[in-house]
Motif scaffolding. Structure first.
Motif, short mmCIF file in Angstrom:
data_model
loop_
_atom_site.label_atom_id
_atom_site.label_comp_id
_atom_site.label_asym_id
_atom_site.label_seq_id
_atom_site.Cartn_x
_atom_site.Cartn_y
_atom_site.Cartn_z
N ARG A 98 0.83 -1.20 0.00
CA ARG A 98 0.00 0.00 0.00
C ARG A 98 0.87 1.26 0.00
NH1 ARG A 98 -2.25 0.73 4.54
NH2 ARG A 98 -1.37 -0.97 5.77
N PRO A 99 0.42 2.33 -0.66
CA PRO A 99 1.19 3.58 -0.68
C PRO A 99 1.54 4.07 0.72
CG PRO A 99 -0.59 3.68 -2.27
CD PRO A 99 -0.80 2.42 -1.49
N VAL B 140 4.70 2.51 1.94
CA VAL B 140 5.90 3.07 1.32
C VAL B 140 6.28 4.38 2.01
CG1 VAL B 140 6.92 3.98 -0.79
CG2 VAL B 140 5.39 2.00 -0.90
N VAL B 141 5.29 5.24 2.23
CA VAL B 141 5.55 6.51 2.92
C VAL B 141 6.02 6.24 4.35
CG1 VAL B 141 4.54 8.68 3.72
CG2 VAL B 141 3.86 7.72 1.51
#
Length: 302
Positions: A123-124, A127-128
C-alpha cells in the motif's frame, strides 16, 4: 489473519529492538574474545538449555517437530543459524552504527518479500511509512547533522548485514506460514524450542567449519560469560518470543517497522550509560519512526 495493532501488541514489538540494540553493542564489545560463529553457537546452546523446562515436551516421539521437520529446520537455519551468524561476522569489521543503519532497511525487505513470494500487496501508506522510518534512523545516526551521515563509510561487514537483513525478512514471513491448527500455535515455548533445536545444529556445523578453517580461539573471562548469558536470555529467548507473538498478531510488514527503533534505543542506552541527556534530534527521530509505524499500520490501529 492480521489483527489490529493494540497497545499490548505494540509493547510486544518494542521489546525486541530494545534487546537487539544491546545485542549489537555487546557483540562488538566481545568481538576480540570469541569468534563470531562460535559466539552464535554458544548463545543459542545456552538459550536452548534455558528453555528445556518449558519446551521439552515437543521432543516426544510423535511430535510435530519431527513430522514437519523441514519447516522447523528452515526456521532454525534462517532465524538462528544464518541471521545471527552474519550479524556477528559483520560486527568484526563494521560498527554497531553501520549495522543498525543497514538493518533499518528491514521494513523495505518485508514489503518486497511479502509482495514477491506471498502475493501481499504494497500500500502507498506503507511506502511513505518506510521512508519516514528510514528518515528517523538517519536522524539518530547523524546526530541531527547531515554532514555526519554523509561521512559514514561502509565496509565488507555491511554487505554481510544486507544479506542478514534479507534473511531476517524471509524468516519473519515464514513465521506466518505455520498452519493455524498446528499444536505449536498455542505453545510458544515449544515452538521457539523447536526452532532453536534445529538452529543449534546449524550453528554447530558453522562453528565446526570456523574452527577448522581459521585460527579460532576463545579468551574466557567473567565479562565474556556474562555477555553470553545476557545475549542468550535477552536478545534470544525474550526477544524472539515477543517477535514471534507480534508477527502472528499483525504480520511481518507492520512488525518490521518496529525494528527501526533499534538504533534509537542503542543511542539512548549509550546516553544513559554515559550520564548524558537526550537531545532534540532524539525526539525528532522518535516522532519520525513512530509516524512510520502508525502510517504503515493505519488499518490496524485502534
Amino acid at each position: 489473519m492480521s489483527q489490529k495493532l493494540s497497545i499490548e501488541t505494540a509493547v510486544l514489538l518494542v521489546v525486541p529492538p530494545l534487546m537487539w540494540a544491546s545485542n549489537a553493542v555487546v557483540g562488538r564489545a566481545v568481538a576480540d574474545m570469541v569468534p563470531p560463529l562460535t559466539l552464535n553457537f554458544l548463545r543459542w546452546l545456552l538459550a536452548l538449555l534455558l528453555l528445556v523446562p518449558l519446551g521439552w515436551r515437543v521432543l516426544g516421539r510423535h511430535s510435530v517437530l519431527w513430522r514437519e521437520w523441514p519447516r522447523y529446520a528452515m526456521l532454525g537455519l534462517l532465524g538462528i543459524g544464518l541471521y545471527n551468524s552474519l550479524q556477528y561476522l559483520a560486527l568484526h569489521t563494521s560498527t554497531p552504527m553501520n549495522v543498525t543503519l543497514v538493518a533499518a532497511s528491514t521494513p523495505v525487505w518485508m514489503l518486497i518479500i511479502g509482495r514477491m513470494f506471498h502475493g501481499v500487496a504494497i500500500r502507498p501508506a506503507q511506502v511513505v511509512g518506510a521512508v519516514l522510518s528510514l528518515a528517523g534512523v538517519a536522524v539518530v545516526l547523524s546526530g541531527g547533522r547531515w554532514a555526519e551521515l554523509m561521512a559514514l563509510q561502509f565496509v565488507a561487514g555491511d554487505l554481510l548485514m544486507v544479506l542478514a537483513t534479507m534473511i531476517w525478512a524471509f524468516y519473519s514471513w515464514q513465521l506466518t506460514r505455520v498452519p493455524a491448527d498446528s499444536p505449536m500455535r498455542g505453545d510458544w515455548a515449544g515452538f521457539l524450542f523447536g526452532q532453536i533445536l534445529y538452529g543449534v545444529a546449524w550453528s554447530g556445523l558453522f562453528t565446526a567449519i570456523e574452527w577448522q578453517w581459521s585460527d579460532a580461539r576463545i579468551l574466557w573471562s567473567g565479562g565474556l560469560v556474562l555477555a553470553i548469558l545476557f545475549v542468550a536470555l535477552g536478545p534470544a529467548v525474550i526477544a524472539y518470543r515477543c517477535w514471534g507473538a507480534g508477527i502472528q498478531r499483525v504480520g511481518p510488514t507492520v512488525a518490521g517497522f518496529f525494528n527501526n527503533l533499534t538504533p534509537l534505543f542503542a543511542a539512548l542506552l549509550s546516553l544513559f550509560l554515559l550520564g548524558e541527556h537526550p537531545r532534540l534530534f532524539h525526539a525528532v527521530a522518535f516522532a519520525l519512526i513512530i509516524g512510520g509505524i502508525v502510517l504503515s499500520s493505519r488499518r490496524h490501529v485502534r
